[in-house]
Design an enzyme around this catalytic site. Structure first.
Site, mmCIF file in Angstrom:
data_model
loop_
_atom_site.group_PDB
_atom_site.id
_atom_site.type_symbol
_atom_site.label_atom_id
_atom_site.label_comp_id
_atom_site.label_asym_id
_atom_site.label_seq_id
_atom_site.Cartn_x
_atom_site.Cartn_y
_atom_site.Cartn_z
ATOM 1 N N VAL A 1 -16.841 3.933 -19.198
ATOM 2 C CA VAL A 1 -17.890 3.392 -20.061
ATOM 3 C C VAL A 1 -17.310 2.592 -21.221
ATOM 4 C CG1 VAL A 1 -18.050 5.491 -21.492
ATOM 5 C CG2 VAL A 1 -20.031 3.996 -21.259
ATOM 6 N N ASP B 1 0.857 -1.181 0.000
ATOM 7 C CA ASP B 1 0.000 0.000 0.000
ATOM 8 C C ASP B 1 0.895 1.233 0.000
ATOM 9 O OD1 ASP B 1 -1.632 2.221 1.081
ATOM 10 O OD2 ASP B 1 -3.132 0.681 1.495
ATOM 11 N N ALA C 1 -0.853 5.625 -8.457
ATOM 12 C CA ALA C 1 -1.700 4.951 -7.470
ATOM 13 C C ALA C 1 -2.725 5.941 -6.924
ATOM 14 C CB ALA C 1 -0.858 4.393 -6.331
ATOM 15 N N ILE D 1 -9.927 5.881 -7.001
ATOM 16 C CA ILE D 1 -10.520 6.587 -8.134
ATOM 17 C C ILE D 1 -12.044 6.564 -8.158
ATOM 18 C CG2 ILE D 1 -8.497 6.198 -9.585
ATOM 19 C CD1 ILE D 1 -10.160 4.017 -11.037
ATOM 20 N N ARG E 1 -17.802 13.411 -23.199
ATOM 21 C CA ARG E 1 -16.524 13.341 -22.502
ATOM 22 C C ARG E 1 -15.399 13.483 -23.524
ATOM 23 N NH1 ARG E 1 -19.732 13.910 -19.164
ATOM 24 N NH2 ARG E 1 -20.064 12.774 -17.209
ATOM 25 N N TYR F 1 -13.092 13.331 -4.247
ATOM 26 C CA TYR F 1 -12.048 12.812 -5.148
ATOM 27 C C TYR F 1 -11.376 13.960 -5.905
ATOM 28 C CZ TYR F 1 -9.971 10.759 -9.335
ATOM 29 O OH TYR F 1 -9.108 10.428 -10.345
#
Length: 307
Positions: A185, A51, A73, A76, A209, A142
């Site tokens: 997607v 981690d 890392a 998300i 997008r 986030y």
């Protein structure tokens, strides 16, 4: 050059590792394999399963004494960041600081390359395509944590002279993207189409997008190795593509004629998101080489080739 890549067993990070190894760099991957896979890790790179917040990761990074740290890392999942913001900031900010400080203690750190976020950091904007000068309007923890990491790197530049490049990604897609969990997607549709399963479009499919192919993103990470530019720069295509168009391209590449099913739109979903990428050409000599149709066709071919 000695390079640490955090998240180097994941979708984007593993593709970046391949490029760095191909250039002859010595690469250490730090990844806890929570979403990445050992099969993605280049055999010429060293993998430490840890981690990024851990003492194990810090010790491995400090001993490796990297000249550059590439930071991929991250936590998300936007929805998870809302329900558990403490965990989000712990991974995204705490993990970054743990690794960067360990690298600095190693004594050779000169540069950081950070996988930043364009869409989530800018939020809903009135300026489309959105330039780097647009203020941060993040509407999720986030997005806030990704912006905070840029600010920390800016501070480390001022305090310690460590150079940094924050690559503000648009919607990245392509080979090795995980179609499960918090997936894009493109990966979700592609995996379902190549296995003959139906796809669902939420809302009218007109939401747009900026879809950028992973190979183009990798080239930006290579350009960031030695650029004189320091700061944040958008990495996308500058082209809006709606979800309906994405489905049509993928279905055609997969040889599927069945239309997607429809469902009620998701609450609070951003309607438009596209990045202004002119600055990347100026400061990195970088521009996207894949249009959406060709990138999606390559993605379908890769998914189809998987066992």
């Amino acid at each position: 050059m000695r390079i640490v890549v955090t998240g180097g067993a994941g979708f984007i990070g593993s593709n970046v590792v391949d490029a760095y190894v191909a250039l002859g760099h010595q690469v250490l991957v730090i990844d806890d394999l929570s979403s990445g896979s050992t099969k993605n890790v280049n055999p010429a790179a060293e993998l430490v399963r840890a981690d990024v917040r851990s003492e194990q990761a810090a010790q491995a990074v400090q001993a490796f004494a990297p000249q550059l740290v590439n930071l991929h890392a991250a936590q998300i999942d936007v929805r998870r960041s809302v329900t558990d913001p403490r965990s989000d900031v712990d991974v995204n900010v705490g993990g970054l600081l743990n690794v960067v400080e360990a690298a600095r203690r190693g004594g050779a750190l000169a540069r950081c390359v950070y996988a930043a976020s364009g869409g989530s950091m800018y939020g809903d904007t009135a300026v489309v395509p959105t330039p780097e000068t647009h203020p941060c309007g993040a509407v999720s923890p986030y997005g806030v944590s990704k912006h905070a990491c840029e600010l920390y790197l800016q501070a480390w530049r001022a305090i310690y002279g460590v150079h940094y490049v924050a690559l503000r990604y648009a919607n990245v897609y392509g080979p090795r993207q995980n179609p499960h969990g918090e997936a894009g997607v493109v990966a979700i549709f592609t995996e379902r189409l190549v296995h003959g399963r139906p796809c669902t479009i939420y809302g009218d499919g007109g939401q747009t997008r900026d879809f950028v192919y992973v190979a183009d993103v990798v080239r930006a990470n290579v350009k960031a190795l030695d650029t004189a530019f320091c700061g944040g720069v958008n990495i996308g295509t500058g082209v809006e593509t709606d979800v309906n168009t994405v489905y049509r391209h993928l279905a055609a590449a997969a040889g599927v004629a069945t239309p997607a099913a429809s469902a009620e739109g998701k609450l609070g979903e951003q309607r438009r998101s596209v990045l202004d990428v002119r600055k990347a050409k100026e400061v990195l000599d970088w521009a996207p080489s894949f249009d959406v149709a060709s990138g999606l066709a390559q993605t379908v071919a890769w998914f189809r080739a998987q066992p």
